[in-house]
Design an enzyme around this catalytic site. Structure first.
Site, PDB file in Angstrom:
ATOM      1  N   ALA A  45     -58.355  57.377 -32.873  1.00  0.00           N
ATOM      2  CA  ALA A  45     -59.485  57.989 -32.178  1.00  0.00           C
ATOM      3  C   ALA A  45     -60.715  57.151 -32.500  1.00  0.00           C
ATOM      4  O   ALA A  45     -60.746  56.449 -33.524  1.00  0.00           O
ATOM      5  CB  ALA A  45     -59.670  59.423 -32.651  1.00  0.00           C
TER       6      ALA A  45
ATOM      7  N   GLY B   1     -54.803  58.396 -34.152  1.00  0.00           N
ATOM      8  CA  GLY B   1     -54.596  58.911 -32.798  1.00  0.00           C
ATOM      9  C   GLY B   1     -53.738  57.985 -31.941  1.00  0.00           C
ATOM     10  O   GLY B   1     -53.127  58.433 -30.968  1.00  0.00           O
TER      11      GLY B   1
ATOM     12  N   GLU C  85     -50.304  58.862 -32.853  1.00  0.00           N
ATOM     13  CA  GLU C  85     -50.095  60.217 -32.309  1.00  0.00           C
ATOM     14  C   GLU C  85     -49.848  60.161 -30.802  1.00  0.00           C
ATOM     15  O   GLU C  85     -49.023  60.906 -30.268  1.00  0.00           O
ATOM     16  CB  GLU C  85     -51.298  61.103 -32.663  1.00  0.00           C
ATOM     17  CG  GLU C  85     -51.353  61.355 -34.170  1.00  0.00           C
ATOM     18  CD  GLU C  85     -52.585  62.124 -34.614  1.00  0.00           C
ATOM     19  OE1 GLU C  85     -53.697  61.605 -34.423  1.00  0.00           O
ATOM     20  OE2 GLU C  85     -52.426  63.237 -35.135  1.00  0.00           O
TER      21      GLU C  85
ATOM     22  N   GLU D 117     -55.625  58.757 -41.549  1.00  0.00           N
ATOM     23  CA  GLU D 117     -56.751  59.703 -41.513  1.00  0.00           C
ATOM     24  C   GLU D 117     -57.252  60.115 -42.889  1.00  0.00           C
ATOM     25  O   GLU D 117     -58.453  60.314 -43.077  1.00  0.00           O
ATOM     26  CB  GLU D 117     -56.385  60.948 -40.704  1.00  0.00           C
ATOM     27  CG  GLU D 117     -56.409  60.748 -39.193  1.00  0.00           C
ATOM     28  CD  GLU D 117     -55.078  60.278 -38.616  1.00  0.00           C
ATOM     29  OE1 GLU D 117     -54.228  59.768 -39.378  1.00  0.00           O
ATOM     30  OE2 GLU D 117     -54.897  60.431 -37.402  1.00  0.00           O
TER      31      GLU D 117
HETATM   32  N1  CO8 Z   1     -62.617  53.632 -33.868  1.00  0.00           N
HETATM   33  C1  CO8 Z   1     -63.706  52.910 -33.482  1.00  0.00           C
HETATM   34  N2  CO8 Z   1     -63.757  51.566 -33.600  1.00  0.00           N
HETATM   35  C2  CO8 Z   1     -62.680  50.927 -34.103  1.00  0.00           C
HETATM   36  C3  CO8 Z   1     -61.528  51.622 -34.525  1.00  0.00           C
HETATM   37  C4  CO8 Z   1     -61.517  53.048 -34.374  1.00  0.00           C
HETATM   38  N3  CO8 Z   1     -60.463  53.792 -34.681  1.00  0.00           N
HETATM   39  N4  CO8 Z   1     -60.645  50.722 -35.012  1.00  0.00           N
HETATM   40  C5  CO8 Z   1     -61.223  49.521 -34.887  1.00  0.00           C
HETATM   41  N5  CO8 Z   1     -62.437  49.632 -34.351  1.00  0.00           N
HETATM   42  C6  CO8 Z   1     -63.415  48.562 -34.061  1.00  0.00           C
HETATM   43  C7  CO8 Z   1     -64.037  48.029 -35.338  1.00  0.00           C
HETATM   44  O1  CO8 Z   1     -65.109  48.865 -35.773  1.00  0.00           O
HETATM   45  C8  CO8 Z   1     -64.494  46.658 -34.883  1.00  0.00           C
HETATM   46  O2  CO8 Z   1     -65.675  46.808 -34.145  1.00  0.00           O
HETATM   47  P1  CO8 Z   1     -66.933  45.798 -34.411  1.00  0.00           P
HETATM   48  O3  CO8 Z   1     -66.395  44.455 -33.978  1.00  0.00           O
HETATM   49  O4  CO8 Z   1     -67.979  46.357 -33.504  1.00  0.00           O
HETATM   50  O5  CO8 Z   1     -67.232  45.863 -35.877  1.00  0.00           O
HETATM   51  C9  CO8 Z   1     -63.388  46.227 -33.915  1.00  0.00           C
HETATM   52  O6  CO8 Z   1     -62.726  47.441 -33.508  1.00  0.00           O
HETATM   53  C10 CO8 Z   1     -62.359  45.313 -34.540  1.00  0.00           C
HETATM   54  O7  CO8 Z   1     -61.850  45.956 -35.711  1.00  0.00           O
HETATM   55  P2  CO8 Z   1     -61.865  45.260 -37.186  1.00  0.00           P
HETATM   56  O8  CO8 Z   1     -62.959  44.259 -37.276  1.00  0.00           O
HETATM   57  O9  CO8 Z   1     -61.828  46.360 -38.194  1.00  0.00           O
HETATM   58  O10 CO8 Z   1     -60.467  44.499 -37.113  1.00  0.00           O
HETATM   59  P3  CO8 Z   1     -59.541  44.100 -38.348  1.00  0.00           P
HETATM   60  O11 CO8 Z   1     -58.529  43.147 -37.804  1.00  0.00           O
HETATM   61  O12 CO8 Z   1     -60.357  43.652 -39.511  1.00  0.00           O
HETATM   62  O13 CO8 Z   1     -58.810  45.450 -38.766  1.00  0.00           O
HETATM   63  C11 CO8 Z   1     -57.682  47.529 -38.375  1.00  0.00           C
HETATM   64  C12 CO8 Z   1     -57.928  46.095 -37.880  1.00  0.00           C
HETATM   65  C13 CO8 Z   1     -56.895  47.499 -39.673  1.00  0.00           C
HETATM   66  C14 CO8 Z   1     -56.865  48.223 -37.293  1.00  0.00           C
HETATM   67  C15 CO8 Z   1     -59.063  48.231 -38.602  1.00  0.00           C
HETATM   68  O14 CO8 Z   1     -59.835  48.076 -37.429  1.00  0.00           O
HETATM   69  C16 CO8 Z   1     -58.976  49.691 -38.904  1.00  0.00           C
HETATM   70  O15 CO8 Z   1     -58.639  50.064 -40.013  1.00  0.00           O
HETATM   71  N6  CO8 Z   1     -59.316  50.543 -37.914  1.00  0.00           N
HETATM   72  C17 CO8 Z   1     -59.379  51.977 -38.110  1.00  0.00           C
HETATM   73  C18 CO8 Z   1     -58.004  52.580 -38.162  1.00  0.00           C
HETATM   74  C19 CO8 Z   1     -58.105  54.064 -38.407  1.00  0.00           C
HETATM   75  O16 CO8 Z   1     -58.576  54.522 -39.422  1.00  0.00           O
HETATM   76  N7  CO8 Z   1     -57.614  54.843 -37.426  1.00  0.00           N
HETATM   77  C20 CO8 Z   1     -57.623  56.278 -37.498  1.00  0.00           C
HETATM   78  C21 CO8 Z   1     -58.884  56.820 -36.896  1.00  0.00           C
HETATM   79  S1  CO8 Z   1     -59.050  58.568 -37.132  1.00  0.00           S
HETATM   80  C22 CO8 Z   1     -58.042  59.215 -35.970  1.00  0.00           C
HETATM   81  O17 CO8 Z   1     -57.398  58.531 -35.231  1.00  0.00           O
HETATM   82  C23 CO8 Z   1     -58.017  60.703 -35.920  1.00  0.00           C
HETATM   83  C24 CO8 Z   1     -57.009  61.184 -34.893  1.00  0.00           C
HETATM   84  C25 CO8 Z   1     -57.168  62.641 -34.680  1.00  0.00           C
HETATM   85  C26 CO8 Z   1     -58.431  62.891 -33.899  1.00  0.00           C
HETATM   86  C27 CO8 Z   1     -58.475  64.276 -33.412  1.00  0.00           C
HETATM   87  C28 CO8 Z   1     -59.764  64.603 -32.670  1.00  0.00           C
HETATM   88  C29 CO8 Z   1     -60.934  63.719 -33.012  1.00  0.00           C
END
Ligand code: CO8
Length: 258
Positions: free
Chosen positions: A66, A112, A115, A135
């Site tokens: 998400a 998400g 999911e 999460e």
């Molecule tokens: N949300 C928003 N932006 C994101 C997300 C995300 N989930 N994942 C990546 N991005 C963005 C980064 O912020 C970055 O943006 P910017 O260039 O503007 O800084 C861009 O995508 C590229 O990402 P990274 O620079 O972090 O890329 P890396 O190669 O270094 O890392 C990863 C890749 C490991 C995938 C890393 O991006 C990461 O850890 N992302 C988050 C993963 C995460 O925690 N996902 C779970 C989110 S919570 C969720 O999904 C809840 C679900 C239930 C929701 C229910 C209702 C809300």
């Protein structure tokens, strides 16, 4: 369909949906979820469509979760509402669809994103894909059905390990535990998913719908409601604010357990 965040195309009775937010690793913001809901309705109500394949744009991510930036200042009630709407319009809508949905997991499937893949009926993963529910690193729990569908797919022990460690697994590990049906080279994920739907297309449409409905009926329970309530409660914790701030500011989080 009013696509902005999705690319959609129907070819030979298959609806191909590509989530098209490559710069944000295809994270699911509200607009993308709304477009997905529209595409699911289109698939369900269009006879020409016999099956659906969902994938992510680019080579890095299927869906990295998400959109964290969008819900960073949410209250518990807002978080719960977001999860409830997501269940109704997207995740449960896919699981309860009359046509089979296949997730073509071309890269990261996190939070998400995993999911979404688990709400689909079948999963094909690229060798390079990483799958996980991170999460709890954000002070949250999975809110789009992850606690329920991961447990159904891989069993309680492995599901708990993946959820409370937050550590992703490789595509090959995912195949071993039954989380994905096939692992193929990245360039073949769409072709493999298409091959599966080409078999389904030869079968009786009403029987396919009935079979999907019967299998899904075996899985329903009240756990989704429990997950949604607890997911909302997580938004009220200091740890949630810390987890999200750490992600946005690209620093390690320091959790205090309150
Ligand atoms: N949300 C928003 N932006 C994101 C997300 C995300 N989930 N994942 C990546 N991005 C963005 C980064 O912020 C970055 O943006 P910017 O260039 O503007 O800084 C861009 O995508 C590229 O990402 P990274 O620079 O972090 O890329 P890396 O190669 O270094 O890392 C990863 C890749 C490991 C995938 C890393 O991006 C990461 O850890 N992302 C988050 C993963 C995460 O925690 N996902 C779970 C989110 S919570 C969720 O999904 C809840 C679900 C239930 C929701 C229910 C209702 C809300």
């Amino acid at each position: 369909m009013t696509d902005q965040n999705l690319i959609t195309a129907v070819r030979e009775n298959i609806l191909y949906i590509t989530i098209n937010r490559e710069k944000a690793l295809n994270a699911l913001n509200k607009a993308t979820l709304a477009e997905l809901a529209e595409a699911i309705t289109f698939a369900n109500t269009t006879d020409e469509v016999r099956g659906v394949i969902i994938t992510g744009s680019g080579e890095k991510a299927f869906v990295a979760g998400a959109d964290i930036k969008e819900f960073s200042d949410y209250t518990g009630a807002q978080g719960e509402e977001l999860a409830r709407k997501g269940h109704e319009l997207v995740f449960n809508a896919i699981e309860n669809a009359k046509k089979p949905f296949i997730a073509a997991i071309n890269g990261f499937a996190l939070g998400g994103g995993l999911e979404l893949a688990m709400a689909c009926h079948i999963r094909v993963a690229a060798e390079s894909a990483k799958l996980g529910l991170p999460e709890v690193s954000l002070g949250l729990i999975p809110g789009y059905g992850g606690t329920q569908r991961l447990t159904q797919l891989v069993g309680k022990g492995k599901a708990i390990e993946m959820i409370i460690t937050a550590n992703p697994i490789t595509a090959h590990e995912a195949e071993k535990i039954g989380l994905v049906n096939y692992v193929v080279p990245q360039s073949d994920v769409i072709a493999k998913a298409t091959e599966i739907l080409n078999f389904v297309k030869k079968r009786a449409p009403l029987a396919v719908s009935a079979a999907l409905k019967a299998v899904v009926a075996s899985l329903n329970n009240e756990g989704y409601q429990v997950e949604t309530t607890l997911f909302g409660e997580c938004f009220e914790t200091e740890d949630f604010k810390e987890g999200v701030a750490a992600f946005v500011n690209k620093r390690p989080s320091v959790f205090l357990g309150k």
